[in-house]
Design an enzyme around this catalytic site. Structure first.
Site, mmCIF file in Angstrom:
data_model
loop_
_atom_site.group_PDB
_atom_site.id
_atom_site.type_symbol
_atom_site.label_atom_id
_atom_site.label_comp_id
_atom_site.label_asym_id
_atom_site.label_seq_id
_atom_site.Cartn_x
_atom_site.Cartn_y
_atom_site.Cartn_z
ATOM 1 N N LYS A 197 0.852 -1.059 -0.068
ATOM 2 C CA LYS A 197 -0.059 0.030 0.074
ATOM 3 C C LYS A 197 0.796 1.140 0.054
ATOM 4 O O LYS A 197 1.867 1.321 0.790
ATOM 5 C CB LYS A 197 -0.888 -0.049 1.236
ATOM 6 C CG LYS A 197 -2.110 0.979 1.140
ATOM 7 C CD LYS A 197 -2.956 1.118 2.564
ATOM 8 C CE LYS A 197 -4.202 1.841 2.535
ATOM 9 N NZ LYS A 197 -4.989 2.110 3.731
ATOM 10 N N SER B 159 -9.719 2.244 2.656
ATOM 11 C CA SER B 159 -8.983 2.806 1.542
ATOM 12 C C SER B 159 -8.133 2.320 0.910
ATOM 13 O O SER B 159 -7.093 2.530 -0.249
ATOM 14 C CB SER B 159 -8.186 3.931 2.184
ATOM 15 O OG SER B 159 -7.210 3.331 3.334
ATOM 16 N N SER C 82 -10.282 0.287 6.664
ATOM 17 C CA SER C 82 -9.735 -0.024 5.278
ATOM 18 C C SER C 82 -9.007 -1.003 5.074
ATOM 19 O O SER C 82 -8.806 -1.148 3.757
ATOM 20 C CB SER C 82 -8.597 1.376 5.512
ATOM 21 O OG SER C 82 -9.183 2.471 5.157
HETATM 22 N N1 GLN Z 1 -13.382 4.618 5.688
HETATM 23 C C1 GLN Z 1 -12.676 5.063 6.983
HETATM 24 C C2 GLN Z 1 -12.196 6.428 7.029
HETATM 25 O O1 GLN Z 1 -12.289 7.247 6.204
HETATM 26 C C3 GLN Z 1 -11.447 4.238 7.454
HETATM 27 C C4 GLN Z 1 -10.278 4.635 6.820
HETATM 28 C C5 GLN Z 1 -8.981 3.808 7.148
HETATM 29 O O2 GLN Z 1 -9.094 2.736 7.992
HETATM 30 N N2 GLN Z 1 -7.850 4.150 6.899
HETATM 31 O O3 GLN Z 1 -11.853 7.085 7.978
#
Ligand code: GLN
Length: 491
Positions: free
Chosen positions: A66, A141, A165
């Site tokens: 990532k 994400s 995410s």
């Molecule tokens: N969707 C969540 C957010 O936007 C989680 C993001 C993540 O885990 N990096 O905060």
């Protein structure tokens, strides 16, 4: 993983992975392909094997990173314009551990900029497409990582999970995704989002691969003071005594023994959360959950219905605590130290203002503003402090739940992968995607997303197994009970 049987060369595996990555280029999975570097490493490993030298547990295994993990290979951009051109001088501890065992990074994967989002549409480089339906989102994400594994480009990929995410994109693409216990894997060298909930984890096609990666990556790191002693490999949930210097962790462990896990306990009672089984959850997701509950019953497990009323505060608390930490963590991007700098700049103040205005995505800016607002004097008590109290309630709620059952099974998200463009202009509906995933991050407990079949339209459905802190290994082991057919990966 394939290399374990040593029937192929590392070079062959890496070439295949790179070819597949190019073949699927229109999915927009990678922000960087590590062609030269990966092939060089593969050849070195093949030479070692030829010479009969010892190689690591992951020797020659191609993986995707990532793009918020620091390593000197390629630019680390976190899919944000403001980090474009940034070459890291350091390597994240987790990356070093993987590479020390011979894993080979073939590319960096796309994400919502700074990991803010649930669809990968907030990326400066545009969205990644879902592995099963190109009109739908990959989730986020860590969308790029999930699709790289689902399309069988790589054996595994890294992810970060601050509020879902890893688990949500895993479930949108039919692969395994683990958010470990907070502190299990070092966060050193990973672009910080919200330091009190950030977790490093993986995407794999099997629980066995997940176990192998966890055994490599977990453990105490002097560079991250929140890391726990290596309970994962100790085979025991309680190893604080072995690490007397970990006073903070030891105190936390002592105060919450009931959320701690003893590896010797065999799970027999599985909890389900009543509130998560309602009309706002997609019918086919509810059906997938029901099927797995029936499977568990048929195998003799006791199903325990849990009331967890405090979980209804999780989303609101998360979207106060996380932006507060985001606002602080993103303050370092000033146009001086990292990556992009605005061309317009005339003096120091405008250097900061122009660079940040041009360099951040709208969602990044929204969180910086919310974060500074909830921390500002006059509003701190009403928002941040209240959210911190709700967090404590959620931690206690999990403690209570785990006195009644061993693990909990819930959906990961209220729906399968949604259409590209469907939610991206409506932040609140995007935040609602996270309603079932964020409470785990607030409580620090592990969650494993497992593939649980498909919808009538062929979209993957994922469920998450939740355990007490440090139960990661048993959680992975237990997921095999739920795997009644060959799930995990598209091909
Ligand atoms: N969707 C969540 C957010 O936007 C989680 C993001 C993540 O885990 N990096 O905060």
């Amino acid at each position: 993983m394939k290399i374990a049987n040593k029937k192929v060369t590392a070079e062959r595996l890496v070439r295949d992975a790179l070819e597949k990555a190019k073949h699927f280029s229109d999915y927009n999975i990678f922000t960087f392909l590590n062609e030269e570097g990966a092939l060089k490493k593969a050849r070195e490993i093949d030479e070692k094997i030829k010479r009969g030298e010892k190689v690591g547990k992951l020797a020659g295994v191609p993986y995707a990173l990532k793009d918020n993990f620091l390593s000197p290979e390629g630019e680390t951009t976190a899919s944000a314009h403001i980090l474009e051109g940034f070459k890291s001088p350091i390597m994240a501890t987790s990356v070093k551990k993987l590479e020390d065992e011979g894993a080979i990074m073939i590319g960096r994967t796309n994400l919502d900029a700074f990991a803010h989002g649930s669809s990968t549409e907030n990326s400066y480089f545009g969205p990644t497409l879902n592995a099963y339906d190109r009109e739908r989102v990959a989730g986020g994400s860590s969308g790029g990582s999930a699709v790289a594994v689902a399309l069988d480009i790589v054996e595994f990929a890294t992810g970060t999970d601050t509020g879902g995410s890893i688990r949500q994109p895993a479930s949108f693409n039919g692969v395994y995704g683990l958010k470990p216990t907070y502190g299990c894997i070092s966060r050193y060298g990973v672009v910080a989002m919200a330091s009190s909930t950030d977790c490093i984890g993986f995407f794999t096609k099997t629980p066995e691969d997940m176990d192998l990666l966890m055994s490599v990556a977990s453990g105490r790191d002097p560079k991250d003071m929140t890391t726990l002693p290596d309970y994962y490999n100790a085979g025991d949930g309680l190893t604080d005594a072995a690490c007397p210097s970990d006073t903070l962790q030891a105190a936390q462990a002592k105060s919450s023994r009931s959320t701690e896990h003893a590896a010797s306990v065999k799970p027999s009672r599985i909890g389900i959360v009543k509130d998560f089984d309602n009309e706002s959850v997609d019918k086919e997701i509810r059906l997938a959950l029901k099927n797995k509950i029936d499977l568990l019953k048929s195998k003799g497990y006791e199903i325990v219905e849990l009331e967890m009323p405090a979980l209804k505060y999780a989303l609101a608390a998360y979207y106060i605590i996380v932006p507060a930490e985001v606002a602080s963590n993103l303050s370092r991007y000033d146009g001086v130290r990292y990556g992009f700098r605005s061309e317009k700049t005339k003096d120091l103040d405008s250097l900061y203002i122009d660079t940040r205005s041009e360099g951040f995505m709208p969602e990044n800016k929204r969180r910086i503003m919310i974060g500074n607002f909830v921390l500002s004097s006059g509003f701190y008590d009403a928002y941040f402090l209240k959210a911190a109290k709700a967090r404590t309630l959620i931690i206690k709620e999990y403690e209570k739940a785990f006195s009644k059952c061993d693990f909990i099974l819930t959906p990961v998200s209220p729906n399968p992968a949604f259409k590209l463009g469907e939610k991206v202009n409506d932040p609140v509906s995007m935040y609602l995607e996270d309603v079932m995933s964020v409470s785990l991050n607030l409580a620090g407990v592990p969650g494993l997303a497992i593939p649980a079949g498909k919808t009538k339209n062929g979209l993957p459905v994922g469920l998450q197994l939740i355990g007490p802190r440090r139960s990661d290994k048993s959680l992975i082991e237990f997921s095999k009970v739920l795997n009644d057919n060959n799930e995990g990966g598209k091909n």
